[in-house]
Design an enzyme around this catalytic site. Sequence first.
Site, PDB file in Angstrom:
ATOM      1  N   HIS A   7      19.852  -4.222  36.593  1.00 19.49           N
ATOM      2  CA  HIS A   7      21.272  -4.500  36.847  1.00 19.49           C
ATOM      3  C   HIS A   7      21.486  -5.652  37.824  1.00 19.49           C
ATOM      4  CE1 HIS A   7      19.775  -2.181  40.128  1.00 19.49           C
ATOM      5  NE2 HIS A   7      20.857  -2.435  40.827  1.00 19.49           N
ATOM      6  N   ASP A   8      20.413  -6.189  38.401  1.00 16.42           N
ATOM      7  CA  ASP A   8      20.536  -7.309  39.342  1.00 16.42           C
ATOM      8  C   ASP A   8      20.090  -8.635  38.737  1.00 16.42           C
ATOM      9  OD1 ASP A   8      21.355  -5.594  41.388  1.00 16.42           O
ATOM     10  OD2 ASP A   8      19.307  -5.260  42.097  1.00 16.42           O
ATOM     11  N   GLU A  51      11.991  -0.195  45.912  1.00 17.41           N
ATOM     12  CA  GLU A  51      12.381  -1.573  45.613  1.00 17.41           C
ATOM     13  C   GLU A  51      11.973  -2.449  46.794  1.00 17.41           C
ATOM     14  OE1 GLU A  51      16.294  -4.279  44.514  1.00 17.41           O
ATOM     15  OE2 GLU A  51      16.394  -2.757  46.060  1.00 17.41           O
ATOM     16  N   ASP A  92      16.193   2.240  46.891  1.00 21.04           N
ATOM     17  CA  ASP A  92      16.862   0.957  47.051  1.00 21.04           C
ATOM     18  C   ASP A  92      16.451   0.248  48.343  1.00 21.04           C
ATOM     19  OD1 ASP A  92      19.193  -0.600  45.828  1.00 21.04           O
ATOM     20  OD2 ASP A  92      19.906  -0.384  47.886  1.00 21.04           O
ATOM     21  N   ASP A 126      18.580   7.110  41.766  1.00 26.76           N
ATOM     22  CA  ASP A 126      18.553   6.024  42.731  1.00 26.76           C
ATOM     23  C   ASP A 126      18.811   6.631  44.106  1.00 26.76           C
ATOM     24  OD1 ASP A 126      18.793   3.214  43.624  1.00 26.76           O
ATOM     25  OD2 ASP A 126      19.301   2.854  41.523  1.00 26.76           O
TER      26      ASP A 126
HETATM   27  C1  GLC Z   1      19.466  -3.331  45.571  1.00 25.28           C
HETATM   28  C2  GLC Z   1      20.263  -2.987  44.342  1.00 25.28           C
HETATM   29  C3  GLC Z   1      21.455  -3.880  44.271  1.00 25.28           C
HETATM   30  C4  GLC Z   1      22.309  -3.634  45.498  1.00 25.28           C
HETATM   31  C5  GLC Z   1      21.496  -3.787  46.782  1.00 25.28           C
HETATM   32  C6  GLC Z   1      22.220  -3.156  47.936  1.00 25.28           C
HETATM   33  O1  GLC Z   1      18.933  -4.596  45.519  1.00 25.28           O
HETATM   34  O2  GLC Z   1      19.459  -3.062  43.205  1.00 25.28           O
HETATM   35  O3  GLC Z   1      22.205  -3.685  43.109  1.00 25.28           O
HETATM   36  O4  GLC Z   1      23.375  -4.510  45.514  1.00 25.28           O
HETATM   37  O5  GLC Z   1      20.249  -3.163  46.716  1.00 25.28           O
HETATM   38  O6  GLC Z   1      22.261  -1.776  47.785  1.00 25.28           O
END
Ligand code: GLC
Length: 561
Positions: A327-328, A254, A201, A98
């Site tokens: 995980h979200d 992402e 991310d 990540d």
């Molecule tokens: C992304 C991650 C999430 C995190 C956010 C800030 O969406 O997947 O878990 O809280 O970014 O880093």
Amino acid sequence: MKKTWFKELSVYQIWPRSFCDGNGDGIGDLKGVLGKLDYIKSLGVDAIWFSPLYVSPQKDYGYDIADYRNIAPEYGTMDDFKAVLEGAHARGLKVVMDLVVNHTSDQHEWFKKSAAGDPKYKDYYIWRPGKGKDGKKFPNNWMATFPGDGWQWNEQRGEYYLHLFAVEQPDLNHDNPAVREEVKSIMRFWLDMGVDGFREDVITYISKREGLPNGFPLPVMRGMEHYSPGPNIHKYLLEYRQVLKDYDAFQLGEAPMMTPENALKYITEGDNQQLDMMFQFQTMEADCFIVSYIRTKFNLLKLKRVYKNWQTKLYGKAWNTNYLENHDQPRIISRYGDEKNYRVESGKALATMYTFMSGTHFIYQGQEIGMTDYPFKDWSDFTDVATFSAKRLMEKTHLFSKKKLFENCAYAARDNARTPVQWNAEENAGFTTGTPWFHINPNYKDINVAAAEADEDSLLNYYRAILALRKQYKDAAIYGRYEEKLGRNKHIMAYDKIADDGSRLTVIINLSSKTVSARGARKCVPKGAVRLIGTYKWSLADMMKPYEAHVYYTAAPQAKQ
Ligand code: GLC
Ligand code: CA
């Protein structure tokens, strides 16, 4: 479409804190991962993506990084990481890290020095003086994703800093060339160690509009139009892309709020390509209205539209990703399936639905055994910052009763996906010999890896089987053209995946808890098709049982005789 190794991957995501505890302190770690590499390999996946393993105060569970070049002590040492990397590679598993560079932790050295006004670091973050007579008003009206103000006052510096996530996650200033050099150097550090790719991310947020103008007065995510995306996004991403030229690795961005049309600006193959693929969120919105806190009934028509859109608009031009959990996101069976009456069947139906779509494939830890959401009873059961800020924000709107507000938060909570993996029916689900850092789902006696291993018809074994089929029929499954069938059917999802040679897979799924007519579905099955797999043992009859699914294969026309 050009064939490339990373397009064919099925990737297993590990959220390290809850995967497996190797030393009995109650927190998942790399030693735990090392012991499970054979299990991961046995699933038939080809790679592991690690949610952040780096040194972090864990305010956002690792997404607040204090040192990009070291492993969090609670997860182990750099040697432990190297052992996992080697062990994975020895088994033919790639490793994806990540990369979280929209922001750091406020405990990162850079931030401390920036706050202190150190000349080298003073412009590493986005600082602004306060406004108004008292100089204490916010520099603009932007909000943070974890709903709340986008700005935080820093006493030492006497200025505000921007944070699009938690207060402890200050945004880096990518307009500063020195920051961009840092990012590239972090990438090289991990690539040189041998990692095979990055999941980047919220990477589409890194460029902010000059002058940071006020945002459109929305109650949530105010200011977003000025950074999602910002004016220099493609320029910065192209710059980061150069690093990859020296390595055989890939980049996955992402991308919240992404549409296929906009995605093509980042991932269309060719000279201007900035990322290899993206995580879009639209497939996660079939049971909610934009944000998961505003719940709606599961809407299959909406979901089918989204899949069709992404599958067809990217075809021949750019690469998709397909996932159901991470995980979200809460557990998929609790959302799109029927955890109460058809847990295994709906798990299989959902697995069938997305595994034969074109794109790199992702499975989140525990998804393969059909883990479900946690039965939250009280606010004190939650640990995620996002839930508490959503609560605060929703309270302000007065739209929901106390009960409804709790229900919405429990349903949407990221904590649902963050309970420890259930390995067996023993104490603490076999996750730890110590005291687990977070709740174990009380259903672990029934739902666990050991029980699933012992059951031939388990969801776990079904995942193994369809992952093997995805590979065996990859010209259709991974690279084929998507053709939707029964587009207006509210219960049945059906599609063909057609390879260049004309061979095809036909996927037919009743994605509902009802028994429905199979009349239309039967017409979708080509003459001479062979049934490969399905939720139940029988083949398609006049009616389809709840979550009944079938996958058929039809050989290429010239191959028939
Ligand atoms: C992304 C991650 C999430 C995190 C956010 C800030 O969406 O997947 O878990 O809280 O970014 O880093
Ligand atoms: Ca541990």
